[in-house]
Design an enzyme around this catalytic site. Structure first.
Site, short mmCIF file in Angstrom:
data_model
loop_
_atom_site.label_atom_id
_atom_site.label_comp_id
_atom_site.label_asym_id
_atom_site.label_seq_id
_atom_site.Cartn_x
_atom_site.Cartn_y
_atom_site.Cartn_z
N PRO A 1 22.14 -13.83 13.53
CA PRO A 1 22.24 -15.16 14.16
C PRO A 1 23.02 -15.13 15.48
CG PRO A 1 22.70 -15.31 11.82
CD PRO A 1 22.59 -13.83 12.13
N GLU A 24 11.64 -15.54 23.04
CA GLU A 24 10.91 -16.28 24.07
C GLU A 24 10.65 -17.72 23.68
OE1 GLU A 24 8.78 -12.46 26.14
OE2 GLU A 24 7.53 -13.76 24.93
#
Lengths: 735, 169
Positions: free
Chosen positions: A622, A695
């Site tokens: 994370p 992305e």
């Protein structure tokens, strides 16, 4: 290992190491300046000479002659390489324009010579003495002017040029609510902070290059092809990469010119592309013109959606595939997309962070905002109303996981969306008009083969080798976490070695496919290593448990260090994929929320708050994943407000080709960013149950900024970037 | 060629250099202190930031021979992988970097920025030029804006600097 069936429980699901916020294992090196980047490898070969690149001063035409006499006579010069004396060069398919130009010139700042000298200062000075006599030709540099002459391309990637489902034209024409708007996005530069750089050294027929490249196997293959030498003779090494964003996917001029310069000078040579060369010499995200038409029923249901896109490229270049997300993001029975391509004589357009979707979402997500306004409907509610859990073109194909609605709802709560005033230009905070904007985020998840080698040594250490690269994405760390989880050792007992063409071929870094695929390849190799260890010990490999530096089976247990023996145990494997990506549409989703303040007098836009909520499969680390997303959000702010490679349409080049002229976000442009991952695992994607995320973060951000600017001011700008000159004459009365 | 001597990270160095050599290239190519990065060579990106006699500068915009007798601190002089400077440790903790290439410049700038604020040197966003400079988000972000991070780690860098400065960003 072939991945053909949905993943079931496997050692990764223990989540002792994977899935935990983990600082980058290479962090102490990067923060102390001891991580070695390409141009800095004083340690690898001695007697390095310096190459300085001469770029074409014309955008199109021919070289009549090059006069090297003065340059050759300059102090310290060892060699000068041009197309005229380089020997026969081939061209890789992934390089539509030759990396060393002449006599034909394909684009401005195409390399035409490299000057090699004892020192950098000598090479630079001598390069100014290279006299090139050009015959300028007529070039095509204007995308808008070329639109009517554009042709239908045959894209190699990203789907067909034309798609159609149902009857778009008739349904759109009959729809009670219609939107028909055209949006433009400009050419954009990757502007990574480390320039393309290489050190090349020949030893007999063998060539070693220390470089900065995202795709090691592509680079080695294409360098060998260009030089006309066997691929086995080429070794590429790229352990640290100072940013890429797609700009370092391919073989570029620094590599080739270092290799040619080293051959000519009979010395190792290092070449970095000078910053002012980079924008016109390398690739960029090409400009687009996008027309979006949406027809909807009175209740807000989309009945027809069409997306057409025009872009330009060099001969044999690809179109920018901006329409892909429109094929998948919203429901609607009647649909069409179309891509058209013009041949232009600017530098090559190619992948930049989220090619296709980044530009496509910039247009589509303004269009959805505009449509919502036509109904007086909340733009989040409109998106939710048109959600689809199946591929709209092929309803028999469900999404493997799709939590777009959940992202929008979670984000709305966290951001305080209910405080948004739907009337534009009504919220004032001092001298700022304040607005909220939202956009969906969407990016496909791509599956591609990836291999790795894993070794257990007698000290209990696990070493992973793969030609995977870490371009700031966190590959070192998530690969280490994967091996640690699989082998039952702590992370600090794993050594990760990346970016070397001697290592097994990975997926490389691009298209947000790196994280999931490269770790799945490491998973596969670790499964094999576990089997080899179990077999050596006479354990049933299905029952063997690897934990706490020990392997256990029944009541037997052996320390891994002991199991390794003096010689250690090595295993190599790759992840390869079956049909799950055909049966299920695999995509990643999110929602972007932005608050802007627009100066009521000057129309200067300041981003005040940003939030992204993403659902992208299992998040392997994370910490790194969050950084990827906030970094992409930052680049999205650039796309929204400032990034614009301005084309000189007479001479054919990007005028603002340095970091002073090409503006990118700086500290003062970016507020504190919030980001939140929804809990998700996707068993269709890989044994890691992860998907891409790097992305996703840029897809939709710019539109969220644009929509916030509209909400603040009532001025709708459809031509990026949203600079103050496009707002000023339409701003509400400042009084 | 000209002789020049200066201290780098507390060690004296004597070099004989082409007068055109920038301080940046003297560090990287002659002393092999490659922690200081070349991103643009034109003073546009900040990757080459070093601290000279207590003030941060872009080492690409200055010639090495102009630094006779100066005390130069580079990223290597702040800390080592085994013994990180508090700012380096904060960057690791807050993931204030990604590709790592702008990072040494960001860290050198950040260390110098806190000194500038302590010294009461005003910036473009300092409202009151007479009062002590406030350690606000706006001050930190304004002063760090010469250091571009294309990976976009700004929000995390602000957290890291804020922690070292003893406040939240």
């Amino acid at each position: 290992m072939r991945f053909e069936h949905p993943a079931t429980f496997n050692p990764i699901d223990q989540l002792k190491v994977v899935g935990r916020p983990t600082s980058r294992i290479e962090g102490p090196l990067k923060t102390t300046g001891t991580a070695p980047y390409a141009y800095e490898r004083h340690d690898v070969v001695t007697e390095q000479a310096y190459g300085y690149v001469v770029g074409s001063a014309i955008g199109k035409g021919r070289i009549n002659a090059i006069d090297l006499a003065a340059a050759k006579a300059a102090p310290g010069v060892l060699a000068i390489v041009t197309a005229g004396n380089a020997g026969k060069l081939d061209k890789a398919e992934r390089n539509p324009a030759p990396l060393l130009g002449g006599p034909e010139i394909a684009h401005y700042h195409q390399a035409v010579a490299v000057v090699v000298a004892e020192t950098f200062e000598q090479a630079r000075a001598a390069a100014q003495l290279v006299r090139v006599d050009y015959a300028p030709g007529d070039g095509r540099f204007d995308l808008a002017a070329s639109r009517d002459k554009a042709f239908t391309p045959d894209p190699k990637i990203g789907g067909p040029a034309d798609t159609a489902v149902g009857d778009f034209a008739a349904t759109f024409a009959a729809a009670p609510v219609q939107l028909d708007a055209t949006y433009t996005t400009p050419d954009q530069g990757h502007a990574m902070i480390e320039p393309h750089a290489s050190i090349a050294a020949w030893e007999g027929d063998g060539l070693t290059v220390w470089t900065s490249n995202q795709m090691i196997a592509w680079g080695a293959t294409d360098l060998a092809k260009t030089l006309g030498i066997p691929k086995e003779n080429v070794r590429l090494i790229s352990p640290y990469i100072g940013g890429g964003f797609g700009g370092k996917l391919f073989l570029r001029a620094d590599v080739l010119l270092a290799a040619l310069g080293a051959r000519a000078a009979a010395r190792p040579v290092k070449v970095a592309l000078q910053r002012p060369l980079m924008f016109n010499n390398t690739t960029h995200r090409p400009a687009t013109i996008q027309r979006i038409r949406i027809g909807a029923d009175r209740d807000g249901k989309i009945s027809a959606i069409g997306h057409e896109s025009w872009s330009g490229n060099v001969k044999d270049g690809e179109p920018e595939v901006t329409v892909n997300q429109t094929r998948l993001l919203y429901a609607g029975a009647n649909r069409m997309t179309a891509m058209r391509l013009s041949e232009l004589d600017l530098a090559e357009g190619n992948a930049m962070r989220a090619p296709g979707e980044a530009s496509g979402m910039m247009a589509l997500e303004i269009a959805i905002d505009e449509l919502a306004e036509k109904f007086g409907m909340d733009p989040i509610e409109l998106r939710i109303k048109n959600d689809t859990q199946v591929d709209p073109e092929h309803p028999e194909r469900p999404f493997s996981k799709r939590q777009l609605v959940e992202c929008l709802r979670e984000g709305a709560t966290r951001f305080g969306w209910s405080r948004r005033n739907p009337q534009t230009g009504k919220v004032r905070d001092g001298r700022f008009l304040v607005g909220f904007g939202v956009a969906a985020a969407f990016r496909n998840n791509l599956l591609t083969k990836s291999a790795a080698r894993v070794r257990l040594d007698r000290d209990g250490r696990v070493t992973v080798e793969t030609d995977m690269t870490d371009i700031g994405t966190g590959s070192y760390t998530i690969i280490g976490q994967t091996a640690a989880e699989m082998m039952g050792v702590p992370l600090d007992k794993v050594v990760v070695r990346l970016g070397d063409s001697d290592f097994p071929v990975s997926c490389g870094s691009g298209g947000q496919w790196g994280g999931n695929n490269s770790t799945a390849g490491v998973y596969a190799a670790c499964v094999k290593l576990r089997e080899a260890i179990a077999q050596k010990l006479g354990f049933n490999s299905a029952e063997a448990v690897f934990a706490d530096d020990v392997v256990r089976s029944g009541n037997r247990s052996v320390a891994l260090a002991q199991a390794a023996g003096n010689d250690g145990i090595t295993a190599e494997d790759a992840i390869e994929y079956g049909d799950l990506a055909k049966t299920y549409q695999q995509s990643t989703f999110g929602a972007h929320f932005v608050e802007v303040g627009v100066d009521a007098d000057t129309a200067e836009v300041r981003v005040r708050r940003m939030l992204a909520v993403c659902a992208a499969g299992r998040i392997l680390n994370p910490t790194a994943a969050r950084s990827q997303v906030i970094g992409a959000m930052t680049m999205g702010v650039g796309a929204a407000l400032m990034e614009d490679l301005v084309v000189d349409k007479r001479h054919g080049f990007f005028v603002n080709h340095d970091l002073a002229g090409y503006e990118v976000p700086v500290h003062a442009d970016i507020p504190h960013q919030d980001m939140f991952f929804l809990d998700e695992t996707d068993p269709m994607s890989s044994p890691m149950k992860a998907k891409g995320v790097a992305e996703l973060g840029i897809c939709g951000v710019a539109a969220a900024v644009a929509n916030a600017v509209y909400n603040a001011t009532g001025v709708r700008v459809r031509d990026y970037p949203i600079t103050l000159d496009k707002l000023l004459d339409r701003m509400p009365d400042a009084a | 060629m000209t002789r020049v001597s200066f201290d780098v990270n507390g060690e004296p160095h004597q070099l004989e250099l082409d007068t055109r050599t920038t301080l940046l290239d003297a560090l990287r190519e002659h002393l092999h202190l490659t922690g200081t990065k070349k991103g643009c060579d034109h003073g546009q990106c900040g990757a080459c930031t070093v601290i000279v006699d207590g003030r941060r500068i872009n080492s690409c915009l200055t010639l090495a021979v102009m630094h006779q007798g100066n005390e130069i601190t580079t990223i290597e002089g702040l800390g080592s992988p085994e013994q990180l400077h508090p700012m380096q440790a904060a960057f690791v903790k807050h993931d204030g970097y990604q590709c790592g290439y702008c990072t040494p410049g960001q860290i050198c700038s950040a260390v110098a920025v806190l000194d500038e604020i302590r010294a009461g040197i005003p910036s473009h966003v300092t409202a009151d030029l007479i009062a002590p400079v406030r350690l606000s988000n706006a001050e930190l972000r304004e002063r760090m804006s010469g250091n571009i991070c294309r990976c976009g780690a700004y929000s995390n860098i602000a957290e890291a600097i804020g922690e070292v400065a003893g406040r939240s960003a």
